[in-house]
Design a protein around this motif. Structure first.
Motif, PDB file in Angstrom:
ATOM      1  N   HIS A  35       0.874  -1.177   0.000  1.00 57.05           N
ATOM      2  CA  HIS A  35       0.000   0.000   0.000  1.00 57.05           C
ATOM      3  C   HIS A  35       0.909   1.224   0.000  1.00 57.05           C
ATOM      4  O   HIS A  35       1.642   1.460   0.956  1.00 57.05           O
ATOM      5  N   HIS A  36       0.875   2.005  -1.084  1.00 56.01           N
ATOM      6  CA  HIS A  36       1.723   3.188  -1.251  1.00 56.01           C
ATOM      7  C   HIS A  36       0.821   4.399  -1.420  1.00 56.01           C
ATOM      8  O   HIS A  36      -0.076   4.400  -2.255  1.00 56.01           O
ATOM      9  N   ARG A  37       1.065   5.430  -0.592  1.00 63.85           N
ATOM     10  CA  ARG A  37       0.227   6.629  -0.654  1.00 63.85           C
ATOM     11  C   ARG A  37       1.097   7.883  -0.632  1.00 63.85           C
ATOM     12  O   ARG A  37       2.021   7.990   0.165  1.00 63.85           O
ATOM     13  N   SER A  39       0.266  12.069  -0.696  1.00 64.16           N
ATOM     14  CA  SER A  39      -0.812  13.060  -0.645  1.00 64.16           C
ATOM     15  C   SER A  39      -0.589  14.153  -1.676  1.00 64.16           C
ATOM     16  O   SER A  39       0.500  14.313  -2.221  1.00 64.16           O
ATOM     17  N   GLU A  47      -2.929   6.677  -4.501  1.00 58.87           N
ATOM     18  CA  GLU A  47      -2.678   5.437  -3.769  1.00 58.87           C
ATOM     19  C   GLU A  47      -2.524   4.280  -4.736  1.00 58.87           C
ATOM     20  O   GLU A  47      -3.257   4.164  -5.707  1.00 58.87           O
ATOM     21  N   HIS A  49      -1.929  -0.061  -4.652  1.00 59.41           N
ATOM     22  CA  HIS A  49      -2.131  -1.213  -3.781  1.00 59.41           C
ATOM     23  C   HIS A  49      -1.472  -2.476  -4.319  1.00 59.41           C
ATOM     24  O   HIS A  49      -1.832  -3.573  -3.920  1.00 59.41           O
ATOM     25  N   GLU A 122       4.027   5.308   3.179  1.00 54.50           N
ATOM     26  CA  GLU A 122       3.316   6.573   3.041  1.00 54.50           C
ATOM     27  C   GLU A 122       4.347   7.688   3.006  1.00 54.50           C
ATOM     28  O   GLU A 122       5.277   7.713   3.817  1.00 54.50           O
ATOM     29  N   VAL A 151      -2.825   4.874 -10.225  1.00 54.74           N
ATOM     30  CA  VAL A 151      -3.511   4.200  -9.133  1.00 54.74           C
ATOM     31  C   VAL A 151      -3.663   2.728  -9.494  1.00 54.74           C
ATOM     32  O   VAL A 151      -3.568   2.347 -10.649  1.00 54.74           O
TER      33      VAL A 151
END
Length: 163
Positions: A35-37, A39, A47, A49, A122, A151
């Motif tokens: 999971h890479h996010r 902002s 994001e 996944h 993150e 995404v």
């Protein structure tokens, strides 16, 4: 502690892979359902996944900021091999396509590791500076710098959700 030393060394090595555009090496220790996010509202935000989407994100990073160089200032490691949290404080610099060398972004990566694999990542950074740099790249003719974020097409699994 030896474990912290090894983790710090591996994290530094991963940032070195990113600085040198070695994407296969950068994602080698990433779990398939990572999971890479990031902002913000720009081409590098969003994001992901899965490992393949993260790899595509790294490839885009290399294309839209080809001279980006990330310097690690501090790394903190907390936990044990079965559940480790790593904080990496960094500063990134780049010369933009218009010759402007004033791009500087500072941030923090938060990694969640399990048995040496990255399950979550993150990125906290100055998203306005990232967007400004990408806008300059776009104005210089690099249209991908303002593309929609990459995404994942798959939904996140429960195991990958670490935030």
């Amino acid at each position: 502690m030896l474990y912290s030393y090894i983790v710090k060394k591996e994290i530094r090595k991963t940032f070195d892979h990113v600085n040198n555009h070695r994407w296969d090496d950068a994602v080698k220790a990433v779990a398939p359902d990572v999971h890479h996010r990031v902002s913000g509202a720009h081409a590098l935000a969003g994001e992901r996944h899965d490992k393949e989407a993260l790899r595509r994100w790294f490839e885009r990073l290399g294309r839209v900021q080809p001279t980006l160089h990330i310097t690690i200032n501090n790394i903190w490691v907390k936990g044990w091999p079965w559940h480790t949290t790593v904080f990496a404080q960094w500063e990134a610099t780049a010369t933009l396509l218009n010759g402007d060398a004033s791009y500087v972004n500072r941030g923090l990566h938060v990694f969640t590791l399990r048995w040496g694999r990255v399950y979550a990542l993150e990125e906290f950074q100055d998203s306005q500076e990232a967007a400004r740099g990408l806008a300059v790249q776009s104005a210089a003719g690099l249209k991908e710098a303002v593309a929609e974020p990459i995404v994942s097409s798959q939904k996140p699994s429960q195991r990958a959700r670490a935030f």
